[in-house]
Motif scaffolding. Structure first.
Motif: not given
Length: 267
Positions: A84, A168, A251, A255, A258
């Motif tokens: 990522i 992330t 998470s 994500w 973000g």
């Protein structure tokens, strides 16, 4: 894409992941060599326990424990955080976002795709453990095997979801790889990777039970080497999957927020 469509595409993504693992097998072999710390710990702790047990652990127990730790470490590894970070910096994450399937599913498939090759590595170690130390190196009951497999999958999920969450964060800052270094430092100390969690002082062991690190690798190792009765194992599995649920929410939340900050430039 709907969940049904994603599940239909998952076998294809897994095949692609396996193909990539085979194509980059030398890279995976180097990664395996970098995770052989359990063998060093095994030599140290068996020497310590040569004349007297350390807690419940004799020299033979330490051999079983660290051979199991090597096996579990190989089968619970994930590296999505680095993928990522790289794709955010290079802007190539934009190409994944154009596809109808969430990149998180693709990262998961690519990480799971390496499992067949890792099984090739760990199977001889598991056979050697049984040959050298007997069948006590593997679960002795049907529920032991079931709990071990659940703990193994839960350990992988925790590792993967932590990778996603920390990776992330690169959408919020220049790079989050240093945060992964911090996580790994804590993992080495509190997960049971370098020594069994049982050897911690009682007060500190109580703290470790509330942290996610033990559930990444230590719990599966303990179940593989028959260190828990049914009730204790069930309680610890409950704690592990509570962490899986919490990390899934964190998470995915990071994500989605973000991605609103992501902007790729290039041509």
């Amino acid at each position: 894409m709907s969940l049904r469509g994603t599940l239909r595409a998952l076998p294809t993504m897994l095949r692609v992941g396996v193909s990539e693992a085979v194509a980059y097998r030398a890279e995976m072999f180097i990664w395996v060599l970098s995770t052989t710390m359990p063998f060093i710990s095994m030599a140290l702790w068996t020497a310590v326990a040569r004349y007297a047990p350390v807690g419940r652990y004799t020299s033979a127990d330490f051999v079983r424990y660290f051979l199991a730790a090597f096996v579990v470490r190989q089968l619970t590894g994930a590296w999505a955080a680095w993928m990522i970070n790289y794709e955010v910096r290079q802007g190539t994450l934009a190409m994944r976002l154009l596809r109808p399937i969430s990149p998180l599913w693709a990262y998961a498939a690519e990480n799971l795709g390496a499992m067949p090759l890792r099984l090739v590595v760990v199977t001889p170690v598991a056979i050697a453990a049984v040959y050298l130390q007997g069948w006590s190196s593997v679960p002795q009951t049907a529920w032991g095997w079931a709990f071990f497999l659940v703990a193994l999958f839960g350990g992988w999920l925790i590792t993967f979801l932590v990778n996603v969450a920390l990776g992330t964060l690169s959408l919020y800052m220049e790079s989050s790889t240093k945060l992964m270094d911090v996580w790994f430092a804590l993992f080495y100390v509190f997960s049971g990777y370098l020594y069994p969690v049982e050897l911690f002082p009682p007060a500190l062991k109580g703290l470790v039970d509330w942290l996610p690190f033990r559930y990444q690798i230590g719990l599966a190792v303990e179940l593989m080497t028959n260190k828990h009765d049914f009730g204790t194992a069930l309680k610890l599995l409950g704690g592990q999957w509570l962490w899986v649920g919490l990390l899934l929410l964190v998470s995915v939340g990071l994500w989605k927020r973000g991605l609103k900050r992501f902007a790729a430039f290039g041509g």
